[in-house]
Write a protein that holds these residues in place. Structure first.
Motif: not given
Length: 139
Positions: A66-80, A118-121
């Protein structure tokens, strides 16, 4: 805590095993014409830990073709925050008690807390960046 969205291509089957090996918790999955789409959580406080886990995941995936592309991972920071969990638990408890008595109260509370999480996320996320497939790991 971080939310990471992966787009994975190639190979057979799903990538749940590899995601768990790398330390990600899958919460949503969709497969469409050879492309897998995962929404995951990573419980860590440092962005470096997340990037290291993404590199580990890409190694595990490459072993299975398996492999990924130029947008393999999109990262978001979640405030608790606990607002969604509290509101979801209270509303779930009220609806559960109304519909099913004491047993409904307990199940409604648990379900409400889960939906509140899930709503908090979704409400408390901030885009950090997009990572491509690591060049050192070939297809």
């Amino acid at each position: 805590m971080y939310k990471v969205i992966f787009k994975i291509r190639g190979g057979q089957g799903t990538s749940f095993k590899e995601l768990r090996q790398a330390g990600f918790i899958p919460i949503y999955f969709r497969k469409n014409k050879g492309e897998e789409y995962y929404v995951t959580l990573f419980k860590g406080k440092d962005l470096g830990e997340v990037k290291e886990a993404i590199l580990d995941l890409s190694y595990y995936l490459s072993k299975n073709g398996k492999y990924g592309d130029y947008n393999f991972a999109t990262i978001y920071q979640i405030s608790d925050s606990y607002l969604g969990k509290m509101a979801g638990g209270a509303l779930g408890a009220l609806a559960g008690y109304y519909l099913g008595g004491i047993a409904g109260l307990l199940l409604g509370t648990i379900g409400g807390i889960f939906l509140g999480e899930l709503v908090d996320i979704e409400m408390g996320e901030k885009l950090i960046g997009v990572l491509g497939w690591p060049i050192s790991i070939s297809k």
